[in-house]
Design a protein around this motif. Structure first.
Motif, PDB file in Angstrom:
ATOM      1  N   UNK A 156     -50.785  32.151  25.845  1.00 12.45           N
ATOM      2  CA  UNK A 156     -51.436  32.944  24.808  1.00 12.45           C
ATOM      3  C   UNK A 156     -51.729  34.352  25.303  1.00 12.45           C
ATOM      4  N   UNK A 157     -52.163  34.492  26.547  1.00 15.85           N
ATOM      5  CA  UNK A 157     -52.415  35.820  27.107  1.00 15.85           C
ATOM      6  C   UNK A 157     -51.140  36.652  27.131  1.00 15.85           C
ATOM      7  N   UNK A 202     -49.313  27.132  17.097  1.00 11.65           N
ATOM      8  CA  UNK A 202     -49.690  25.794  17.551  1.00 11.65           C
ATOM      9  C   UNK A 202     -48.889  25.607  18.829  1.00 11.65           C
ATOM     10  N   UNK A 203     -49.568  25.681  19.947  1.00  2.00           N
ATOM     11  CA  UNK A 203     -48.865  25.751  21.226  1.00  2.00           C
ATOM     12  C   UNK A 203     -48.146  24.458  21.602  1.00  2.00           C
ATOM     13  N   UNK A 234     -41.640  27.838  18.341  1.00  5.09           N
ATOM     14  CA  UNK A 234     -41.293  27.684  16.930  1.00  5.09           C
ATOM     15  C   UNK A 234     -42.438  27.907  15.969  1.00  5.09           C
ATOM     16  N   UNK A 235     -43.655  27.660  16.410  1.00  5.37           N
ATOM     17  CA  UNK A 235     -44.821  27.799  15.533  1.00  5.37           C
ATOM     18  C   UNK A 235     -45.429  29.203  15.541  1.00  5.37           C
ATOM     19  N   UNK A 271     -59.036  24.943  26.148  1.00  7.60           N
ATOM     20  CA  UNK A 271     -57.637  25.326  26.195  1.00  7.60           C
ATOM     21  C   UNK A 271     -57.126  25.116  27.625  1.00  7.60           C
ATOM     22  N   UNK A 272     -56.002  24.432  27.728  1.00  7.68           N
ATOM     23  CA  UNK A 272     -55.424  24.190  29.047  1.00  7.68           C
ATOM     24  C   UNK A 272     -55.001  25.506  29.694  1.00  7.68           C
ATOM     25  N   UNK A 273     -54.971  25.497  31.004  1.00 11.37           N
ATOM     26  CA  UNK A 273     -54.655  26.703  31.769  1.00 11.37           C
ATOM     27  C   UNK A 273     -53.275  27.271  31.402  1.00 11.37           C
ATOM     28  N   UNK A 274     -52.273  26.401  31.262  1.00 12.14           N
ATOM     29  CA  UNK A 274     -50.926  26.879  30.931  1.00 12.14           C
ATOM     30  C   UNK A 274     -50.863  27.458  29.522  1.00 12.14           C
ATOM     31  N   UNK A 275     -51.592  26.858  28.595  1.00 13.16           N
ATOM     32  CA  UNK A 275     -51.618  27.376  27.223  1.00 13.16           C
ATOM     33  C   UNK A 275     -52.355  28.703  27.179  1.00 13.16           C
TER      34      UNK A 275
END
Length: 115
Positions: A9-10, A38-39, A44-45, A1-5
């Motif tokens: 999520x956090x 779905x990031x 929207x997801x 998981x990418x750092x920004x995602x």
């Protein structure tokens, strides 16, 4: 998981945890909540599933209009962490442990795909 995602999520988890703890105190049969997203299509997801003990709890929720209050609570906490959704009604669904047990033998992973 990418750092920004991961950071996004956090923030979602942080907001929903606060909303969950508040809703547990309302004595409406609310038990827990979870989310899926779905990031690459966020926000929207984003889908938040609020789980209640029984089907009757879910029915009572809408009859008493606590469903609106719960959606507003979730939206408020999401906004506090910078997440804005256009129509919160499209991002929150209500379910029960009773329904999951009856229809998916208690398998929430399988059930959440359909929510």
């Amino acid at each position: 998981m990418k750092k920004t995602i991961k950071k996004l999520d956090n923030n979602v988890v942080k907001a929903l945890t606060l909303a969950c703890e508040t809703a547990k105190d309302w004595d409406i049969g609310f038990v827990w909540l979870t989310h899926t997203a779905r990031y690459e299509h966020f926000p929207g997801s984003l889908m938040v599933t609020c789980v209640f003990s029984t089907d009757n709890d879910v029915l009572q929720l809408t009859e008493s209009e606590h469903d609106k209050k719960l959606r507003q609570l979730i939206q408020s906490h999401l906004l506090k962490v910078g997440i804005k959704v256009k129509d919160i009604r499209r991002h929150v669904c209500f379910d029960s442990e009773e329904s999951c047990e009856r229809e998916h033998q208690g398998d929430w992973d399988k059930r959440l795909i359909h929510c």
